[in-house]
Design a protein around this motif. Structure first.
Motif, short mmCIF file in Angstrom:
data_model
loop_
_atom_site.label_atom_id
_atom_site.label_comp_id
_atom_site.label_asym_id
_atom_site.label_seq_id
_atom_site.Cartn_x
_atom_site.Cartn_y
_atom_site.Cartn_z
N SER A 238 71.15 39.24 63.02
CA SER A 238 72.33 39.82 63.66
C SER A 238 72.30 41.34 63.68
O SER A 238 72.62 41.96 64.70
CB SER A 238 73.61 39.38 62.93
N ASP A 239 71.94 41.95 62.56
CA ASP A 239 71.90 43.42 62.54
C ASP A 239 71.00 43.97 61.44
O ASP A 239 70.88 45.19 61.29
CB ASP A 239 73.31 44.01 62.39
N ASP A 240 70.31 43.13 60.71
CA ASP A 240 69.49 43.62 59.60
C ASP A 240 68.22 44.30 60.11
O ASP A 240 67.52 43.76 60.97
CB ASP A 240 69.08 42.47 58.69
N THR B 78 61.02 55.24 71.83
CA THR B 78 62.34 54.61 71.80
C THR B 78 62.52 53.58 72.91
O THR B 78 63.59 53.01 73.04
CB THR B 78 63.43 55.68 71.92
N GLY B 79 61.49 53.36 73.70
CA GLY B 79 61.60 52.39 74.78
C GLY B 79 60.39 51.47 74.83
O GLY B 79 59.37 51.71 74.16
N SER C 117 64.25 51.26 69.37
CA SER C 117 65.20 51.93 70.27
C SER C 117 66.18 52.78 69.47
O SER C 117 66.34 52.58 68.27
CB SER C 117 65.98 50.88 71.07
N PRO C 118 66.85 53.72 70.14
CA PRO C 118 67.84 54.53 69.41
C PRO C 118 68.88 53.66 68.70
O PRO C 118 69.24 53.93 67.55
CB PRO C 118 68.47 55.37 70.53
N THR C 119 69.39 52.66 69.40
CA THR C 119 70.24 51.66 68.76
C THR C 119 69.39 50.41 68.57
O THR C 119 68.90 49.83 69.54
CB THR C 119 71.47 51.33 69.62
N ALA C 120 69.23 50.00 67.32
CA ALA C 120 68.33 48.88 67.03
C ALA C 120 68.77 47.61 67.74
O ALA C 120 69.96 47.35 67.90
CB ALA C 120 68.28 48.65 65.52
N PHE D 199 66.76 41.82 66.74
CA PHE D 199 66.74 41.65 65.28
C PHE D 199 65.98 40.39 64.86
O PHE D 199 66.19 39.32 65.41
CB PHE D 199 68.17 41.59 64.74
N MET E 264 72.32 41.46 55.89
CA MET E 264 72.90 40.49 54.98
C MET E 264 73.74 39.53 55.79
O MET E 264 74.59 39.94 56.57
CB MET E 264 73.77 41.20 53.95
N PHE F 9 81.00 37.87 62.03
CA PHE F 9 81.37 39.12 62.68
C PHE F 9 82.78 39.02 63.23
O PHE F 9 83.23 37.95 63.64
CB PHE F 9 80.38 39.45 63.82
N PRO G 155 77.00 38.02 66.55
CA PRO G 155 77.45 39.03 67.52
C PRO G 155 76.75 38.82 68.85
O PRO G 155 75.69 38.19 68.92
CB PRO G 155 77.02 40.35 66.87
N TRP H 13 75.29 41.20 71.02
CA TRP H 13 74.89 42.57 71.31
C TRP H 13 74.42 42.69 72.76
O TRP H 13 73.93 41.72 73.35
CB TRP H 13 73.74 43.01 70.40
N ASP I 62 65.68 48.90 77.34
CA ASP I 62 65.38 50.30 77.64
C ASP I 62 65.15 50.52 79.12
O ASP I 62 64.09 50.82 79.56
CB ASP I 62 64.19 50.79 76.82
#
Lengths: 430, 91
Positions: A263-265, A307-308, A391-394, A397, B1, B5, B84, B86, B91
């Motif tokens: 999700s975001d790790d 970053t791309g 990327s700048p925003t990961a 994941f 972790m 969300f 989530p 996202w 890019d």
């Protein structure tokens, strides 16, 4: 408080497993993040704040708690008990009482059923010892349905999370009547608990009705059922040993690994100490890939460069032809070229190898080659990420575990064979 | 972790920020680290302000963390989801 989880001193390049280690690659070894090098991990609780490589002390970090992968000493190749109660040692003795009183006294389990049923936590250490079971404090759950006219149950927190085959297990005995371990409140595909001695009741290879199913232990009218060491395990075959759970899902019998939630790790290294432009390199990872085919997102074990997509290199997983596949990619400055290994089902544990040459890239999985794809990499040098893209925003994941990530220069056939054998042995991969 | 969300709708950005701030405050109480940050509020593909849930199934050490009442209050009627959504950015 952030703490180091191990005490190895500096200067030890390798943990020796079976003699050969990646340290033998010498100057070809450019980066090596190793989940078994606890001296290279900084944890906050079990959350990984920093994972530092053993070659150049390149520290991949994560400052945001919710986005930190989790380290577990038994995760990689281990068995996960998805129950979240205190399965070996209920927290407090509870004199058998009504469901309402029991539920108010104990967390992690929920009693229900006939109004006349009594539920409790009692000391049953004599019966446990007679069966050769030592749970520490000898406390077990009891369902006393002596006066009940309907089946009663204790529902145990902890969900399967998917609808793959699962096994439902508990050690139990019945001083009167019979009970069972069940997937549902109505006893679908139950495994019986009977007899006055503890025995392992296993309801194996059941398909959860939903991702939120919870296991139950039930007592028929007139029965008195005791149980402990309950477990909910993914797989069609029950593990031979029970994993002790104390308040959260727990792994057992595996090796150290980092767990990425998909999700975001991710962990970020704000530099690129690896080959850029069209210079050759290889990226290796020993992973447990857990994303299901239904999840068609591209998910990356590691990425470095720009970053791309046009200016970075990456290794990870994609869905192709209705199957999980190992996939790598490299940008040529204008767009990205990918190379996918269509021979290996990239679900579960694998050795992933991305080969980046001056004019082509190639994805080898578990030592099985795939066709090279022509590209002249134009890799730049913004950042390195483990578990996501650069990327700048990961994004992208990783969902699953990592035992190690290794970056090398171009390897000889012998070196690659040795590294493959080392990682397969370490990962328990045939 | 691993955790769930919380999705705040596009017009509830301030509420999402307030929720995250309280989560960070609770995290600092838990860890004793005064600079710990719980999460970054991010927009999902539908412009929902998305924040990881501070509560089960999130695990601290070996135990799931109960959701503090203060966090529960601040997330109000925001939707809790398993994963989530996202933005898909290549890019």
């Amino acid at each position: 408080m952030a703490v180091h989880v191990g005490g190895r001193g500096p200067g030890h390049l390798a943990r020796v497993i079976g003699g050969w280690t990646p340290a033998a690659l010498g100057s070809s070894l450019l980066g090596w993040w190793d989940a078994e090098r606890t001296d290279k991990l900084t944890l906050s609780g079990s959350a990984v704040t920093t994972w530092t490589d053993v070659v150049g002390s390149y520290a991949a970090t994560q400052g945001v708690t919710a986005a930190k992968p989790r380290w577990d000493a038994n995760a990689f190749g281990g068995v996960l008990n998805k129950c979240t109660n205190y399965n070996n040692s209920p927290q407090a003795l509870v004199t058998p009482t009504t469901a309402a009183n029991f539920n108010a006294a104990i967390s992690g389990v929920t009693a229900s059923g006939d109004a006349a049923t009594l539920f409790g936590v009692v000391d049953d250490s004599i019966a446990l010892a007679a069966a050769g079971i030592n749970t520490g404090n000898g406390r077990v759950y009891v369902i006393d349905n002596t006066a009940g006219a309907a089946t009663s149950q204790i529902r145990i927190a902890g969900n399967p999370g998917n609808t793959n085959a699962h096994c439902y297990i508990a050690w139990g005995r019945a001083s009167a009547g019979t009970g069972d371990v069940s997937r549902t409140s109505t006893g679908v595909s139950a495994a019986s608990i009977s007899g006055t001695s503890y025995a392992r009741a296993v309801a194996a290879n059941l398909t959860p009705g939903s991702t939120a199913d919870e296991m139950r232990v039930r007592a028929a009218p007139g029965a008195v059922v005791y149980f402990t060491l309950n477990g909910l395990y993914e797989g069609s075959t029950a593990p031979t040993q029970d994993v002790v759970v104390n308040g959260s899902a727990a792994y057992g019998f595996g090796r150290p690994g980092l767990i990425f939630d998909g999700s975001d790790d991710e962990l970020t290294l704000a530099s690129v100490p690896f080959p850029t432009g069209a210079s050759a390199c290889e990226i290796w990872a020993l992973v447990d890939q857990q994303a299901l085919v239904a999840d068609t997102s591209t998910r990356l074990a590691a990425s470095y460069g720009g970053t791309g997509t046009a200016n970075r290199r990456r290794i990870g997983r994609a869905v192709s032809g209705g199957a999980n596949r190992g996939q790598i990619g490299a940008g040529d400055g204008a767009s990205e070229v990918t190379a996918t290994n269509g021979s290996v089902d990239f679900s579960g544990r694998h050795v992933a190898r991305g080969i980046f040459r001056a004019t082509e890239i190639q994805a080898d999985m578990d030592g099985i080659s795939a066709a090279a794809q022509a590209v002249v990499p134009a890799t730049t040098s913004d950042r390195t990420r483990i578990g996501a893209n650069s990327s700048p925003t990961a994004g992208g994941f990783w969902h699953g575990m990592m035992s190690t990530v290794i970056v090398t220069g171009a390897l000889s056939t012998d070196q690659a064979s040795q590294l493959t054998a080392y990682l397969k042995a370490r990962g328990g991969i045939a | 972790m691993s955790t769930k969300f919380v999705k705040f709708p596009p017009e509830k950005g301030a509420e999402a920020v307030a929720y995250e701030a309280e989560c960070s405050a609770q995290l600092r109480l838990l860890t004793g680290e005064p600079t710990d940050i719980w999460a970054i509020v991010r927009l999902d593909r539908n412009n929902n302000h998305t924040v990881p849930l501070y509560g089960p199934p999130w695990v601290w050490n070996v135990a799931e963390v109960e959701e503090p009442a203060s966090c529960l209050a601040l997330r109000g009627d925001a939707v809790v989801v398993d994963f989530p959504e996202w933005p898909v950015v290549e890019d």
